[in-house]
Design an enzyme around this catalytic site. Structure first.
Site, PDB file in Angstrom:
ATOM      1  N   TYR A   1      42.835  33.059  38.506  1.00 20.17           N
ATOM      2  CA  TYR A   1      41.477  32.580  38.260  1.00 20.17           C
ATOM      3  C   TYR A   1      41.293  32.190  36.798  1.00 20.17           C
ATOM      4  O   TYR A   1      40.724  31.133  36.496  1.00 20.17           O
ATOM      5  CB  TYR A   1      40.477  33.666  38.648  1.00 20.17           C
ATOM      6  CG  TYR A   1      39.039  33.341  38.309  1.00 20.17           C
ATOM      7  CD1 TYR A   1      38.267  32.572  39.180  1.00 20.17           C
ATOM      8  CD2 TYR A   1      38.451  33.811  37.142  1.00 20.17           C
ATOM      9  CE1 TYR A   1      36.950  32.277  38.888  1.00 20.17           C
ATOM     10  CE2 TYR A   1      37.133  33.516  36.838  1.00 20.17           C
ATOM     11  CZ  TYR A   1      36.381  32.750  37.712  1.00 20.17           C
ATOM     12  OH  TYR A   1      35.084  32.452  37.406  1.00 20.17           O
TER      13      TYR A   1
ATOM     14  N   SER B   1      34.758  30.531  32.062  1.00 18.94           N
ATOM     15  CA  SER B   1      34.710  31.989  32.142  1.00 18.94           C
ATOM     16  C   SER B   1      35.260  32.603  30.861  1.00 18.94           C
ATOM     17  O   SER B   1      36.184  32.054  30.251  1.00 18.94           O
ATOM     18  CB  SER B   1      35.528  32.506  33.324  1.00 18.94           C
ATOM     19  OG  SER B   1      35.604  33.927  33.297  1.00 18.94           O
TER      20      SER B   1
END
Length: 254
Positions: free
Chosen positions: A158, A145
């Site tokens: 996350y 990500s």
């Protein structure tokens, strides 16, 4: 260059929606027999039916990747069985994203996110990569990500899991590459399915970027096909940014 994955088999985790679904559909369109994996049989059947309707080969294997080695091994074994005894391509896509602040994150959530986002792909790769090597090679594509490398004020938990996945990508490339298994990752930017006439709040995070807009799942899917196919045979251990320039260019918002 159609049918770049003809004769190959593939397992895609978290393949019943969004990016995972797009990847499964694109890999199938390129000729591979795909196992669509996820927790929801109804959504899985929908993805499989769509692939088959377009002439592709796909099957659904239910899996709740809770981080246990047993769950990952069970998925590897069942997917291998369905695919005729081998897995040529593994896409570690399944993940969860709580957007809580650090202070709002409890220990249960912390453990759950690391279990799904890090432990599950770790043990799935541990189950699949050696078999790939014994069969003559394969390709593993992990999903990172953009916020693993560019901090934003929410979702620290996350972000840290995706940083771990990107580190594992490089380590696995060194570990398995000499045995014929290429390991790479994709780092998506702000990616959501497009809805005509709807402006999503996340659009603001892409203002001032070279692309100037959010990405769509098919852009990530095409990158996954490239990393899975033989045309990237000399590519090992990279994190391919597919983020509209979000992490590579200065963002100057109007």
């Amino acid at each position: 260059m159609p049918n770049r994955l003809a004769g190959k088999t593939a397992l895609v985790t978290g393949a019943t929606s969004n990016i995972g679904r797009a990847i499964a559909e694109e890999i199938a369109a390129e000729g591979a027999h795909v196992v669509v994996s996820g927790r929801n049989p109804e959504r899985g059947a929908e993805v499989v039916d769509g692939i088959r309707a377009r002439g592709g080969r796909a099957d659904f294997v239910r899996a709740d990747l809770d981080g246990s080695a047993a769950a990952s091994r069970a998925l590897a074994e069942e997917a291998g069985r369905v695919l005729g005894g081998r897995i040529d391509v593994l896409v570690n896509n399944a993940g969860i994203y709580p957007a809580d602040s650090t202070a709002e994150t409890d220990e249960k959530t912390f453990d759950e996110v690391y279990a799904v986002n890090v432990k599950a792909p770790f043990f799935l790769t541990a189950a699949v990569a050696p078999a790939m090597a014994e069969a003559g090679g394969g390709a593993i594509v992990n999903l990172g990500s953009w916020i693993a490398r560019l901090g934003i004020p929410v979702g620290a938990l996350y972000s840290s899991t995706k940083g771990a996945v990107e580190t594992l990508t490089r380590a696995w490339a060194a570990e398995f590459g000499p045995r014929g298994v290429r390991v790479n990752a994709i780092s998506p930017g702000v990616v959501l399915p497009s809805v005509p006439g709807e402006v999503h709040p996340a659009e603001t995070m892409m203002k001032g970027t070279p692309a100037g807009r959010m990405g769509t799942p098919d852009a990530i899917a095409k990158a996954a096909v490239y990393l899975a196919a033989d045309e990237s045979s000399f590519v090992h251990g990279i994190v391919l940014d597919v983020d509209g320039g979000r992490t590579t260019a200065a963002v100057i918002a109007a």
